[in-house]
Design a protein around this motif. Sequence first.
Motif, PDB file in Angstrom:
ATOM      1  N   ARG A  12      24.756  69.750  96.885  1.00  0.00           N
ATOM      2  CA  ARG A  12      24.515  70.224  98.051  1.00  0.00           C
ATOM      3  C   ARG A  12      23.679  71.072  99.113  1.00  0.00           C
ATOM      4  NH1 ARG A  12      30.082  73.431  99.558  1.00  0.00           N
ATOM      5  NH2 ARG A  12      28.862  74.736  98.480  1.00  0.00           N
ATOM      6  N   GLU A  13      23.365  69.919 100.215  1.00  0.00           N
ATOM      7  CA  GLU A  13      22.666  70.622 101.159  1.00  0.00           C
ATOM      8  C   GLU A  13      23.438  71.763 101.726  1.00  0.00           C
ATOM      9  OE1 GLU A  13      18.914  68.911 103.928  1.00  0.00           O
ATOM     10  OE2 GLU A  13      20.648  68.023 103.796  1.00  0.00           O
ATOM     11  N   ARG A  14      22.590  72.798 101.931  1.00  0.00           N
ATOM     12  CA  ARG A  14      22.980  74.118 102.896  1.00  0.00           C
ATOM     13  C   ARG A  14      23.112  73.377 104.490  1.00  0.00           C
ATOM     14  NH1 ARG A  14      20.526  79.667 102.750  1.00  0.00           N
ATOM     15  NH2 ARG A  14      21.791  80.867 104.205  1.00  0.00           N
ATOM     16  N   ARG A  15      22.341  72.697 105.016  1.00  0.00           N
ATOM     17  CA  ARG A  15      22.844  72.050 105.889  1.00  0.00           C
ATOM     18  C   ARG A  15      23.664  71.116 106.409  1.00  0.00           C
ATOM     19  NH1 ARG A  15      18.119  68.635 108.904  1.00  0.00           N
ATOM     20  NH2 ARG A  15      18.199  66.927 107.334  1.00  0.00           N
ATOM     21  N   ALA A  16      24.346  70.692 105.624  1.00  0.00           N
ATOM     22  CA  ALA A  16      25.511  69.853 105.631  1.00  0.00           C
ATOM     23  C   ALA A  16      26.709  70.437 104.925  1.00  0.00           C
ATOM     24  CB  ALA A  16      25.163  68.433 104.082  1.00  0.00           C
ATOM     25  N   VAL A  17      27.118  71.830 104.846  1.00  0.00           N
ATOM     26  CA  VAL A  17      28.417  72.115 104.538  1.00  0.00           C
ATOM     27  C   VAL A  17      29.403  72.781 105.640  1.00  0.00           C
ATOM     28  CG1 VAL A  17      27.349  72.863 102.181  1.00  0.00           C
ATOM     29  CG2 VAL A  17      27.790  74.963 104.657  1.00  0.00           C
ATOM     30  N   PHE A  18      28.829  72.719 106.875  1.00  0.00           N
ATOM     31  CA  PHE A  18      29.780  73.235 107.750  1.00  0.00           C
ATOM     32  C   PHE A  18      30.554  72.477 108.090  1.00  0.00           C
ATOM     33  CE2 PHE A  18      25.185  74.847 108.778  1.00  0.00           C
ATOM     34  CZ  PHE A  18      25.602  76.334 108.955  1.00  0.00           C
ATOM     35  N   GLY A  19      30.488  70.857 107.746  1.00  0.00           N
ATOM     36  CA  GLY A  19      32.162  70.345 107.918  1.00  0.00           C
ATOM     37  C   GLY A  19      32.678  70.144 106.914  1.00  0.00           C
ATOM     38  N   GLU A  20      33.015  71.433 105.663  1.00  0.00           N
ATOM     39  CA  GLU A  20      34.140  71.908 104.988  1.00  0.00           C
ATOM     40  C   GLU A  20      34.958  72.685 105.868  1.00  0.00           C
ATOM     41  OE1 GLU A  20      31.081  71.573 101.381  1.00  0.00           O
ATOM     42  OE2 GLU A  20      32.215  73.285 101.836  1.00  0.00           O
ATOM     43  N   ALA A  21      34.039  73.714 106.470  1.00  0.00           N
ATOM     44  CA  ALA A  21      34.996  74.633 107.460  1.00  0.00           C
ATOM     45  C   ALA A  21      34.887  74.145 109.189  1.00  0.00           C
ATOM     46  CB  ALA A  21      34.689  76.084 107.306  1.00  0.00           C
ATOM     47  N   ALA A  22      35.409  73.441 109.662  1.00  0.00           N
ATOM     48  CA  ALA A  22      34.899  72.856 110.747  1.00  0.00           C
ATOM     49  C   ALA A  22      35.742  73.520 111.628  1.00  0.00           C
ATOM     50  CB  ALA A  22      35.417  71.228 110.934  1.00  0.00           C
ATOM     51  N   ASP A  23      37.031  73.272 110.779  1.00  0.00           N
ATOM     52  CA  ASP A  23      38.290  74.438 111.616  1.00  0.00           C
ATOM     53  C   ASP A  23      38.031  75.823 111.949  1.00  0.00           C
ATOM     54  OD1 ASP A  23      39.776  71.275 112.485  1.00  0.00           O
ATOM     55  OD2 ASP A  23      41.184  72.246 110.953  1.00  0.00           O
ATOM     56  N   ALA A  24      37.474  76.141 111.112  1.00  0.00           N
ATOM     57  CA  ALA A  24      37.396  77.915 110.596  1.00  0.00           C
ATOM     58  C   ALA A  24      36.324  77.847 112.067  1.00  0.00           C
ATOM     59  CB  ALA A  24      36.870  78.411 109.394  1.00  0.00           C
ATOM     60  N   TYR A  25      35.258  77.006 111.649  1.00  0.00           N
ATOM     61  CA  TYR A  25      33.920  77.219 112.813  1.00  0.00           C
ATOM     62  C   TYR A  25      34.865  77.083 113.996  1.00  0.00           C
ATOM     63  CZ  TYR A  25      29.358  76.548 114.303  1.00  0.00           C
ATOM     64  OH  TYR A  25      27.962  76.764 115.001  1.00  0.00           O
ATOM     65  N   GLU A  26      35.359  76.537 114.916  1.00  0.00           N
ATOM     66  CA  GLU A  26      36.137  76.605 115.902  1.00  0.00           C
ATOM     67  C   GLU A  26      37.079  77.542 116.090  1.00  0.00           C
ATOM     68  OE1 GLU A  26      36.510  75.024 119.390  1.00  0.00           O
ATOM     69  OE2 GLU A  26      35.352  74.824 118.072  1.00  0.00           O
ATOM     70  N   ALA A  27      37.558  78.287 115.494  1.00  0.00           N
ATOM     71  CA  ALA A  27      38.424  79.199 115.690  1.00  0.00           C
ATOM     72  C   ALA A  27      38.326  80.621 115.147  1.00  0.00           C
ATOM     73  CB  ALA A  27      39.681  79.051 114.751  1.00  0.00           C
ATOM     74  N   ALA A  28      37.037  81.205 114.675  1.00  0.00           N
ATOM     75  CA  ALA A  28      36.330  82.082 113.981  1.00  0.00           C
ATOM     76  C   ALA A  28      34.461  82.327 115.040  1.00  0.00           C
ATOM     77  CB  ALA A  28      36.246  81.866 113.160  1.00  0.00           C
TER      78      ALA A  28
END
Length: 275
Positions: A12-28
């Motif tokens: 996995r490329e590090r900059r590509a992992v954010f989509g795995e936690a898109a809802d957590a990103y938006e919530a937190a």
Amino acid sequence: MASLGVAMTGIRERRAVFGEAADAYEAARPGYPSDLVDDVLAHARAGDAPVLEVGAGTGKASVAFAGRGLALTCLEPDARMAAVLTRACAPYPGTAVVVTGFEQWQPPAERFGLLFSAQAWHWVDPASRWTLAFDALRPGGTIALFWNRFSVDDTALRSALTAAHSRHDAAELAPNTLGDPEPAVADPAPAWPLTDLLADTRYRDAETRRYPARHTFTRDRYLDLLASISAYRMLPESWRVPLFADIARTVDDRGGSFELEVETHLYLARTSDQP
């Protein structure tokens, strides 16, 4: 247990992992100060010129700027993040979401009066990012780059959360949200965005500004924040789950919530007046 460095590398490329936690990103993730938006727009004096956002994520900064009635184009390479972004920007008809990286994007003929990037510029290719930005901006256009920096000023809590990280061989991740317990030096060297802008003759009037704030984080919001940070996402689940459980117990033992210091660092510059 494998070393932390080994755990954070792999397929996995590090900059590509954010989509795995898109809802957590938006919530937190906290948003950005309205004073920052005011300052960026005052600096840009873009008028009716279009505005470009690079690495829009779920729209934490996008909605703040879109709400000012701008003609805004948001670039976001992760389709999962872009889906949340599109929903967030739905009330703003002047906003367009393009699912692409800045490096792959083909800009229109009309140059932009403002380019901004929130929490994302470090993911753009270092070899090309300043050229891409210069080529996208009109002469005298503004580039605005900003990041939220987190810290905890409660010494006992910071120590307890650092200890929780250490129990799982992850102490080097703790400063992502807890900050540096050592006092800052009186005259620190400028951070790399300012250094780069000052060294690049295509840009002028480089400066930095800071915006301090405090946010209350419950245990669950704090865990979502950690889940949205790439360094934690790169950990194998067998490592991350017990670490998060220990952190949750640590926060619960201290009342279940705490104040997180959030200081937004803004870097501003203009392109040279030569086309």
